[in-house]
Design a protein around this motif. Structure first.
Motif, PDB file in Angstrom:
ATOM      1  N   VAL A 182      25.756  48.931  86.117  1.00 54.57           N
ATOM      2  CA  VAL A 182      25.365  47.671  85.458  1.00 54.57           C
ATOM      3  C   VAL A 182      24.304  46.951  86.287  1.00 54.57           C
ATOM      4  O   VAL A 182      23.278  46.488  85.775  1.00 54.57           O
ATOM      5  CB  VAL A 182      26.607  46.768  85.240  1.00 54.57           C
ATOM      6  CG1 VAL A 182      26.210  45.363  84.807  1.00 54.57           C
ATOM      7  CG2 VAL A 182      27.542  47.408  84.205  1.00 54.57           C
ATOM      8  N   HIS A 183      24.551  46.908  87.596  1.00 50.46           N
ATOM      9  CA  HIS A 183      23.621  46.224  88.496  1.00 50.46           C
ATOM     10  C   HIS A 183      22.248  46.910  88.479  1.00 50.46           C
ATOM     11  O   HIS A 183      21.214  46.243  88.375  1.00 50.46           O
ATOM     12  CB  HIS A 183      24.217  46.213  89.908  1.00 50.46           C
ATOM     13  CG  HIS A 183      23.409  45.430  90.880  1.00 50.46           C
ATOM     14  ND1 HIS A 183      23.159  44.078  90.707  1.00 50.46           N
ATOM     15  CD2 HIS A 183      22.780  45.799  92.020  1.00 50.46           C
ATOM     16  CE1 HIS A 183      22.405  43.650  91.716  1.00 50.46           C
ATOM     17  NE2 HIS A 183      22.167  44.674  92.520  1.00 50.46           N
ATOM     18  N   ALA A 184      22.255  48.238  88.552  1.00 51.97           N
ATOM     19  CA  ALA A 184      20.987  48.985  88.577  1.00 51.97           C
ATOM     20  C   ALA A 184      20.197  48.751  87.298  1.00 51.97           C
ATOM     21  O   ALA A 184      18.976  48.575  87.317  1.00 51.97           O
ATOM     22  CB  ALA A 184      21.265  50.471  88.772  1.00 51.97           C
ATOM     23  N   GLN A 185      20.898  48.726  86.166  1.00 49.28           N
ATOM     24  CA  GLN A 185      20.210  48.513  84.893  1.00 49.28           C
ATOM     25  C   GLN A 185      19.588  47.115  84.841  1.00 49.28           C
ATOM     26  O   GLN A 185      18.482  46.936  84.335  1.00 49.28           O
ATOM     27  CB  GLN A 185      21.187  48.720  83.728  1.00 49.28           C
ATOM     28  CG  GLN A 185      20.622  48.373  82.367  1.00 49.28           C
ATOM     29  CD  GLN A 185      19.444  49.245  81.945  1.00 49.28           C
ATOM     30  OE1 GLN A 185      19.175  50.290  82.560  1.00 49.28           O
ATOM     31  NE2 GLN A 185      18.722  48.814  80.928  1.00 49.28           N
ATOM     32  N   ARG A 186      20.312  46.143  85.384  1.00 50.15           N
ATOM     33  CA  ARG A 186      19.746  44.779  85.378  1.00 50.15           C
ATOM     34  C   ARG A 186      18.469  44.720  86.216  1.00 50.15           C
ATOM     35  O   ARG A 186      17.499  44.061  85.835  1.00 50.15           O
ATOM     36  CB  ARG A 186      20.782  43.783  85.906  1.00 50.15           C
ATOM     37  CG  ARG A 186      21.847  43.504  84.871  1.00 50.15           C
ATOM     38  CD  ARG A 186      22.884  42.552  85.393  1.00 50.15           C
ATOM     39  NE  ARG A 186      23.859  42.275  84.359  1.00 50.15           N
ATOM     40  CZ  ARG A 186      25.121  41.959  84.595  1.00 50.15           C
ATOM     41  NH1 ARG A 186      25.577  41.868  85.828  1.00 50.15           N
ATOM     42  NH2 ARG A 186      25.939  41.704  83.590  1.00 50.15           N
ATOM     43  N   LEU A 187      18.489  45.413  87.342  1.00 49.89           N
ATOM     44  CA  LEU A 187      17.295  45.412  88.206  1.00 49.89           C
ATOM     45  C   LEU A 187      16.131  46.118  87.505  1.00 49.89           C
ATOM     46  O   LEU A 187      14.993  45.667  87.548  1.00 49.89           O
ATOM     47  CB  LEU A 187      17.591  46.101  89.535  1.00 49.89           C
ATOM     48  CG  LEU A 187      18.621  45.409  90.430  1.00 49.89           C
ATOM     49  CD1 LEU A 187      18.854  46.228  91.690  1.00 49.89           C
ATOM     50  CD2 LEU A 187      18.170  44.001  90.801  1.00 49.89           C
ATOM     51  N   LYS A 188      16.450  47.202  86.839  1.00 45.65           N
ATOM     52  CA  LYS A 188      15.423  47.969  86.132  1.00 45.65           C
ATOM     53  C   LYS A 188      14.816  47.127  85.008  1.00 45.65           C
ATOM     54  O   LYS A 188      13.612  47.079  84.815  1.00 45.65           O
ATOM     55  CB  LYS A 188      16.085  49.228  85.556  1.00 45.65           C
ATOM     56  CG  LYS A 188      15.152  50.192  84.903  1.00 45.65           C
ATOM     57  CD  LYS A 188      15.940  51.429  84.523  1.00 45.65           C
ATOM     58  CE  LYS A 188      15.194  52.279  83.533  1.00 45.65           C
ATOM     59  NZ  LYS A 188      16.030  53.348  83.010  1.00 45.65           N
TER      60      LYS A 188
END
Ligand SMILES: Nc1nc2c(ncn2[C@@H]2O[C@H](COP(=O)(O)OP(=O)(O)O)[C@@H](O)[C@H]2O)c(=O)[nH]1
Ligand SMILES: Nc1ncnc2c1ncn2[C@@H]1O[C@H](COP(=O)(O)OP(=O)(O)O)[C@@H](O)[C@H]1O
Length: 206
Positions: A182-188
């Motif tokens: 979830v965190h990685a997708q938000r950063l992306k």
């Protein structure tokens, strides 16, 4: 409306721990909300209309399909399940991140509609452990367990179409993996905002 929210789809064979994991994830993340699906199956145990599912009759479900009320729907274990447009459209438009807890057929339909959706498949650590979890949860009828184990083989074969696979062996580690995705997708997505019009086009919001 500023930016539409992220869409996460979590699928798993019955008993792998999907509902428990998503519940734990939601408790850790106030910006995430889960979509409540419609189903033609009858409520079980403590289930409440509008909490676990919107429980509707088969005719009503079919009317909703005919009206185009669903983003996706599928038959799973002999019952119909669907994600209503009304349930997630407005929340995503407000910029909220939404989790869909649905089967692989629905997940693949969602990916067609929303290519940016993040598809996560939850695997049990072994066949034996999957069976034990079904038994521990109270699904004791041998034929119910046999059907679910047979379906699990078909479902797990679809994991290769997903963006991520999370093995739910140690519960807290699996929750941590979900949080990381979830965190990685938000950063992306934050990076993609620099190309706002492309994102809007992909979402067909313009
Ligand atoms: N395609 C699709 N599948 C759904 C939806 N809602 C639930 N499901 C799936 O239907 C299956 C059966 O769910 P449920 O009746 O809660 O039984 P359980 O898996 O034994 O707890 C699970 O794989 C769910 O992920 C939906 O809106 N669309
Ligand atoms: N990592 C885990 N280790 C042991 N038991 C688990 C784990 N994750 C979930 N369970 C248990 O397995 C059973 C099935 O979990 P559930 O969340 O209902 O699965 P699903 O939603 O995928 O059908 C429940 O009794 C749950 O408490």
């Amino acid at each position: 409306m500023e930016y539409p929210g992220n869409l996460f789809v979590v699928a798993a064979p019955s008993g792998a721990g999907k509902s428990s994991l998503v519940k734990a994830l939601l408790e850790l993340d106030a910006k995430l909300s889960v979509s409540v699906s419609h189903t033609s199956r009858a409520p079980r145990g403590q289930e409440q209309h509008g909490r676990e599912y919107w429980f509707v009759g088969l005719d009503e479900f079919r009317d909703m399909v005919a009206r185009g009320d669903f983003f996706e729907w599928a038959e799973v274990h002999g019952n119909l399940y669907g994600t209503s447009r009304a349930g997630i459209e407005s929340r995503m438009a407000q910029g909220d991140d939404v989790v869909l807890e649905i089967d692989y057929q629905g997940a693949l339909q969602i990916k067609q509609l929303f290519p940016y959706a993040v598809l996560i498949f939850v695997l049990p650590p072994s066949w034996e452990e999957l069976k034990q979890r079904l038994i521990r949860r109270g699904d004791t009828q041998p034929e119910v367990i046999a059907t679910r184990m047979a379906n699990a083989r078909v479902e797990i074969d679809q994991a290769r179409h997903f963006d991520f696979v999370v093995v739910n062996a140690v519960f807290d580690s699996a929750v941590f993996d979900l949080k990381a995705i979830v965190h990685a997708q938000r950063l992306k997505y934050a990076a993609q905002r620099r190309n706002r019009s492309a994102v809007f086009q992909a979402l067909q919001l313009d």
